[in-house]
Scaffold this motif. Structure first.
Motif, PDB file in Angstrom:
ATOM      1  N   GLU A 150       0.813  -1.210   0.000  1.00  0.00           N
ATOM      2  CA  GLU A 150       0.000   0.000   0.000  1.00  0.00           C
ATOM      3  C   GLU A 150       0.847   1.260   0.000  1.00  0.00           C
ATOM      4  O   GLU A 150       0.432   2.297  -0.542  1.00  0.00           O
ATOM      5  CB  GLU A 150      -0.946   0.013   1.193  1.00  0.00           C
ATOM      6  CG  GLU A 150      -0.291  -0.225   2.536  1.00  0.00           C
ATOM      7  CD  GLU A 150      -0.270  -1.684   2.926  1.00  0.00           C
ATOM      8  OE1 GLU A 150      -0.098  -1.969   4.129  1.00  0.00           O
ATOM      9  OE2 GLU A 150      -0.425  -2.535   2.023  1.00  0.00           O
TER      10      GLU A 150
ATOM     11  N   GLU B 167       1.874   1.747  -3.666  1.00  0.00           N
ATOM     12  CA  GLU B 167       0.750   2.219  -4.469  1.00  0.00           C
ATOM     13  C   GLU B 167       0.403   3.676  -4.172  1.00  0.00           C
ATOM     14  O   GLU B 167      -0.071   4.394  -5.061  1.00  0.00           O
ATOM     15  CB  GLU B 167      -0.470   1.330  -4.216  1.00  0.00           C
ATOM     16  CG  GLU B 167      -0.280  -0.116  -4.678  1.00  0.00           C
ATOM     17  CD  GLU B 167      -1.455  -0.997  -4.319  1.00  0.00           C
ATOM     18  OE1 GLU B 167      -2.372  -0.497  -3.613  1.00  0.00           O
ATOM     19  OE2 GLU B 167      -1.471  -2.175  -4.729  1.00  0.00           O
ATOM     20  N   ALA B 168       0.609   4.124  -2.950  1.00  0.00           N
ATOM     21  CA  ALA B 168       0.309   5.506  -2.598  1.00  0.00           C
ATOM     22  C   ALA B 168       1.409   6.479  -3.012  1.00  0.00           C
ATOM     23  O   ALA B 168       1.181   7.695  -3.003  1.00  0.00           O
ATOM     24  CB  ALA B 168       0.067   5.623  -1.094  1.00  0.00           C
ATOM     25  N   SER B 169       2.576   5.978  -3.371  1.00  0.00           N
ATOM     26  CA  SER B 169       3.692   6.842  -3.744  1.00  0.00           C
ATOM     27  C   SER B 169       3.645   7.169  -5.237  1.00  0.00           C
ATOM     28  O   SER B 169       2.994   6.496  -6.027  1.00  0.00           O
ATOM     29  CB  SER B 169       5.020   6.166  -3.409  1.00  0.00           C
ATOM     30  OG  SER B 169       5.174   4.967  -4.152  1.00  0.00           O
ATOM     31  N   LYS B 170       4.388   8.206  -5.588  1.00  0.00           N
ATOM     32  CA  LYS B 170       4.498   8.626  -6.986  1.00  0.00           C
ATOM     33  C   LYS B 170       5.922   8.356  -7.454  1.00  0.00           C
ATOM     34  O   LYS B 170       6.881   8.849  -6.855  1.00  0.00           O
ATOM     35  CB  LYS B 170       4.160  10.107  -7.137  1.00  0.00           C
ATOM     36  CG  LYS B 170       4.131  10.584  -8.582  1.00  0.00           C
ATOM     37  CD  LYS B 170       3.699  12.033  -8.671  1.00  0.00           C
ATOM     38  CE  LYS B 170       3.637  12.488 -10.121  1.00  0.00           C
ATOM     39  NZ  LYS B 170       3.227  13.917 -10.234  1.00  0.00           N
TER      40      LYS B 170
END
Length: 424
Positions: A193, A196-199
């Motif tokens: 998670e 997935e939350a990182s850029k």
């Protein structure tokens, strides 16, 4: 009367200053220090970004390398706008771990990542990042790292009484108690998670190269050109450039380039002594530093310098890098079985520390550093010689320790004469 008038004038001046200070609810005497954006004071201000802090030496904005011990050795952290070059160890085991620490620290702080590689998909690299330690696990982690006991520590040392009360050698720990850098568990992987939350942006060289493209001999290799264009587009399009400020909340771009200079990048500096593409790598580093100097970004590069045939070329690469750290692993070498290095997995060399806005670079005061990979953490310690006063130590072991002490140098306890290991 003149004296009284002068004193009265001074009193009026002080009184007006106090009155002015009372209106603004601040004292008239303030400590001068780095200013953070968001205040009403005029003058130069530092950018307030998550996961950064100003340097106590020159106010330069710093980011953590993901390893607090390494941050301390580099003067507090890695300066924004600079390049950190890691000289890979022989089998690229520990250098890749430092590379992943740097990327994991960016994900924890919410920084934007740019991962470039020629032999591994960046998406797979992110899946192998170490897991950050939670606050409720910090106590257990500290006990495992800093109070780690080996079976030998439970046995009373058979040495002179004067050495029994000396403190044990400890790991290099950050001086500040602030949570600037995080600790990571090397035995676990980062949660999905968080990824997935990182850029992040990935640059996989085999996907960027066209087999039909022809490159002029005098220009850079096709892989270097593509990578520079990719980095430049990310910096300018997403507002990391200093001349084009970001409209939203400011952020840091962490750039990681793996195995730069290897034959997979189209370079021949590792194959021949007088490679034609040696100038291509120096040009690439020169242009890259120009892009970083005017942007909110920091870059880490791993390079197999032990494979470069022309050793004089390593000096050019070092001069084009801001910070240089070398890793020397004991795997496959004579030091792996040497009793002098039985507590370590390798040596770490701080080759160069940047002295920004100067023509010369700084050097680390600590020369003798060893590292070890424990169950959870990659630790850095000051290298020290084990005591050799026990009657149970064989004569051959004593000779090996003496010879190793001679090769190590005077920084780690070698005697002036060099004939005896220990002398009273």
């Amino acid at each position: 009367m003149a004296t009284v008038a002068t004193c009265g004038g001074d009193a009026v001046g002080v009184g007006s200053a106090v009155a002015t200070a009372s209106k603004s609810n601040v004292t008239s005497f303030q400590r001068r220090g780095p200013r953070v954006s968001g205040t009403n004071d005029s003058g130069p201000r530092l950018v307030s970004i998550t996961g950064t802090r100003p340097s106590v030496r020159n106010g330069q904005l710093l980011v953590s390398t993901g390893l607090p011990a390494l941050d301390q050795l580099l003067g507090g952290g890695l300066a924004v706008g600079t390049v950190l070059l890691i000289e890979e160890d022989k089998y690229n085991i520990y250098s890749s771990l430092l590379f992943k620490y740097f990327l994991a620290e960016g994900i924890v702080n919410g920084h934007t990542l740019l991962v470039a590689s020629a032999n591994q998909d960046p998406a797979n690299i992110l899946q192998e990042l170490p897991a950050p330690l939670l606050d409720n696990c910090k106590k257990e982690f500290d006990e495992d790292v800093y109070n780690h006991k080996t079976p030998e520590s439970n046995i009373k040392m058979k040495i002179a009484w004067r050495y029994q009360l000396l403190p044990k050698m400890e790991q290099i720990r950050p001086v500040s108690s602030s949570r600037f850098g995080h600790y990571y568990d090397a035995s676990k992987r980062i949660p999905q998670e968080l990824i997935e939350a990182s850029k992040w942006h990935g640059f996989f060289l085999p996907e960027k190269i066209s087999p039909t493209l022809k490159v002029e001999p005098c220009s850079l290799t096709h892989g270097y050109i593509k990578l520079l264009q990719f980095i430049q587009n990310i910096i300018y399009e997403e507002g990391f450039d200093g001349s084009n400020p970001q409209k939203k909340q400011k952020n840091i771009l962490r750039i990681g380039i793996q195995n730069l200079g290897s034959p997979l990048w189209g370079d021949d500096i590792c194959c021949t002594e007088n490679g034609d593409s040696g100038h291509n790598l120096t040009k690439f580093l020169y242009v890259l530093r120009g892009l970083l100097r005017t942007s909110l970004s920091a870059c880490i590069i791993t390079m197999p310098t032990h494979l470069i045939q022309n050793k004089a070329f390593i000096a050019h690469v070092t001069n084009l890098s801001d910070t240089v750290v070398g890793l020397e692993s004991f795997i496959g070498s004579e030091r792996e079985t040497n009793p002098l290095y039985k507590d370590y997995h390798g040596l770490i060399h701080i080759r160069q520390i940047p002295r920004l806005n100067n023509l010369v670079c700084d050097e680390s005061d600590v020369k003798d550093l060893g590292f070890k990979l424990k169950r959870k953490l990659f630790t850095i310690e000051r290298l020290h010689l084990p005591p050799d006063l026990s009657d149970t130590v064989s004569r051959s072991s004593k000779q090996d320790l003496a010879e190793s002490a001679k090769r190590l140098g005077p920084g780690c306890g070698m005697m002036a004469g060099g004939k005896k290991h220990l002398d009273f």
